[in-house]
Design a protein around this motif. Structure first.
Motif, PDB file in Angstrom:
ATOM      1  N   GLU A 220       0.829  -1.206   0.000  1.00 22.60           N
ATOM      2  CA  GLU A 220       0.000   0.000   0.000  1.00 22.60           C
ATOM      3  C   GLU A 220       0.863   1.255   0.000  1.00 22.60           C
ATOM      4  O   GLU A 220       1.874   1.330   0.698  1.00 22.60           O
ATOM      5  N   TRP A 221       0.452   2.216  -0.813  1.00 20.53           N
ATOM      6  CA  TRP A 221       1.029   3.563  -0.800  1.00 20.53           C
ATOM      7  C   TRP A 221      -0.089   4.549  -0.517  1.00 20.53           C
ATOM      8  O   TRP A 221      -1.178   4.458  -1.081  1.00 20.53           O
ATOM      9  N   SER A 222       0.163   5.460   0.395  1.00 17.15           N
ATOM     10  CA  SER A 222      -0.807   6.518   0.681  1.00 17.15           C
ATOM     11  C   SER A 222      -0.055   7.831   0.837  1.00 17.15           C
ATOM     12  O   SER A 222       1.130   7.861   1.197  1.00 17.15           O
ATOM     13  N   GLY A 236      -4.403   7.102  -2.198  1.00 17.43           N
ATOM     14  CA  GLY A 236      -3.574   5.931  -2.012  1.00 17.43           C
ATOM     15  C   GLY A 236      -3.908   4.843  -3.013  1.00 17.43           C
ATOM     16  O   GLY A 236      -4.951   4.872  -3.678  1.00 17.43           O
ATOM     17  N   ILE A 237      -3.004   3.870  -3.131  1.00 18.40           N
ATOM     18  CA  ILE A 237      -3.166   2.717  -4.016  1.00 18.40           C
ATOM     19  C   ILE A 237      -2.829   1.464  -3.222  1.00 18.40           C
ATOM     20  O   ILE A 237      -1.821   1.426  -2.501  1.00 18.40           O
ATOM     21  N   THR A 238      -3.656   0.439  -3.359  1.00 22.55           N
ATOM     22  CA  THR A 238      -3.457  -0.807  -2.624  1.00 22.55           C
ATOM     23  C   THR A 238      -3.481  -1.989  -3.591  1.00 22.55           C
ATOM     24  O   THR A 238      -4.340  -2.067  -4.464  1.00 22.55           O
ATOM     25  N   ARG A 258      -6.949  -1.415  -5.694  1.00 22.23           N
ATOM     26  CA  ARG A 258      -7.843  -0.338  -5.296  1.00 22.23           C
ATOM     27  C   ARG A 258      -7.059   0.964  -5.332  1.00 22.23           C
ATOM     28  O   ARG A 258      -5.904   1.018  -4.907  1.00 22.23           O
ATOM     29  N   ALA A 259      -7.685   1.999  -5.846  1.00 18.64           N
ATOM     30  CA  ALA A 259      -7.044   3.313  -5.895  1.00 18.64           C
ATOM     31  C   ALA A 259      -8.071   4.385  -5.554  1.00 18.64           C
ATOM     32  O   ALA A 259      -9.229   4.293  -5.963  1.00 18.64           O
ATOM     33  N   ARG A 260      -7.620   5.377  -4.820  1.00 16.43           N
ATOM     34  CA  ARG A 260      -8.487   6.491  -4.448  1.00 16.43           C
ATOM     35  C   ARG A 260      -7.601   7.740  -4.385  1.00 16.43           C
ATOM     36  O   ARG A 260      -6.754   7.868  -3.498  1.00 16.43           O
ATOM     37  N   SER A 282     -10.607  -2.921  -8.997  1.00 13.79           N
ATOM     38  CA  SER A 282     -10.461  -3.930 -10.045  1.00 13.79           C
ATOM     39  C   SER A 282     -11.494  -5.037  -9.879  1.00 13.79           C
ATOM     40  O   SER A 282     -12.257  -5.069  -8.906  1.00 13.79           O
ATOM     41  N   ALA A 283     -11.501  -5.967 -10.831  1.00 14.08           N
ATOM     42  CA  ALA A 283     -12.467  -7.068 -10.810  1.00 14.08           C
ATOM     43  C   ALA A 283     -12.256  -7.947  -9.586  1.00 14.08           C
ATOM     44  O   ALA A 283     -11.157  -8.018  -9.021  1.00 14.08           O
TER      45      ALA A 283
END
Length: 333
Positions: A220-222, A236-238, A258-260, A282-283
């Motif tokens: 994870e990056w936030s 962030g992106i997980t 997941r990205a936000r 994502s799916a």
């Protein structure tokens, strides 16, 4: 017409003490938490079962909604009583460059309607090291805990049963970087938790039982802070790799990505901010057998706020629009 209702009551109290008996600083915290939760569904959804297609839904004719007669008389019900008493000591070494936290929490979960009661002690260990000043912090932690079970849904021989709580274990390592007015966090973690799986018990329908294990490993990056003097960032992106250990299949309801990303702009108008965020998921599988896959989706949200004063009272007005493009999508668990 599934009449589901819930009621929650919570209370929390704690005390914090600081002392330095020698070269080590201590910050001790004692806390107690209580959460009482009731949930009930006053009908059996399978009475209204019908054939449909998720891409071309059928709208059936439902009967009238059932009469609510209370939680204890609901056809599917749960009554959880969570209590926690925790003690943690954060010790500071070498002019606060090294922080070590040791903690112990006693958790109890009761389900009066099912004559279920379980309690255990859960440990917690954490450390933070700042070898090069406040701009870089290395951290790690290990925690254990209890999660509530679930009410068995439609399609199982034990529909309506309340399954027991689950014990989870989580380990995490990471680094926090301060770069100008932005703070970045990079972490890797692993979570192990029991899982509910479908088991053949000899009847026409399978039963949902607690006999599996889920393992989730993630990166994870936030980031948050100011990109410029007037533009702030929060996002962030997980990436998660999930597995049902007993079957080797992916865990359902867990997307790989997941990205936000959200930004907010302080306009030239005093007190007026406008912003937006983009969400991507994502799916993911919608069943434990990995037979039905929910497609990926993305969404655009917009928001604004205006801070002013009415006399001596500060006031902030907020407005937001979710799913600006009016897209249709399926959200997993």
């Amino acid at each position: 017409h599934v009449d589901t209702r819930s009621k929650r009551q919570t209370a929390e109290a704690g005390v914090i003490g600081k002392f330095t008996p020698g070269a080590i600083k201590h910050r001790m915290q004692l806390s107690a938490n209580i959460l009482k939760m009731k949930e009930g569904t006053n009908n059996t959804p399978c009475n209204y079962c019908y054939t449909t297609n998720m891409y071309d839904p059928v709208t059936p004719v439902f009967p009238n909604a059932p009469v609510w007669n209370g939680y204890d008389k609901a056809s599917a019900k749960t009554n959880n009583d969570f209590r926690s008493l925790a003690l943690a000591d954060t010790m500071s070494f070498v002019d606060d460059k090294v922080l070590v936290t040791l903690g112990l929490r006693h958790q109890s979960i009761k389900q009066p309607w099912n004559n279920y009661s379980k309690s255990r002690f859960s440990p917690m260990v954490a450390a933070v090291v700042r070898p090069w000043g406040d701009s870089v912090a290395l951290f790690g932690n290990y925690t254990e805990g209890l999660e509530p079970g679930q009410i068995v849904g439609v399609g199982y021989a034990n529909t309506g049963d309340a399954l027991a709580p689950k014990q989870t274990k989580q380990f995490e390592l990471g680094v926090k970087l301060q770069s100008g007015d932005l703070t970045h966090t990079f972490s890797a973690y692993q979570i192990k938790r029991p899982s509910f799986i479908s088991a053949n018990t000899g009847g026409t329908l399978p039963s949902l039982v607690d006999d599996g294990e889920q393992r989730l490993r993630g990166l994870e990056w936030s980031a948050f802070g100011m990109l410029t003097q007037d533009v702030s960032l929060l996002g962030g992106i997980t990436h998660i790799t999930s597995e049902q250990v007993n079957t080797g299949k992916d865990t359902y309801g867990t997307p790989e990505w997941r990205a936000r990303i959200g930004v907010e702009w302080q306009t030239p108008v005093q007190g007026l901010k406008v912003g937006g965020r983009v969400i991507y998921t994502s799916a993911q599988w919608s069943d434990s057998g990995n037979k039905l896959r929910v497609p990926s989706w993305n969404r655009l949200d917009l928001n604004s706020s205006y801070a002013t004063r009415f006399g001596a009272t500060p006031v902030r007005l907020n407005a937001s629009v979710e799913n600006v493009a009016d897209k249709k999508y399926w959200i997993g668990t």
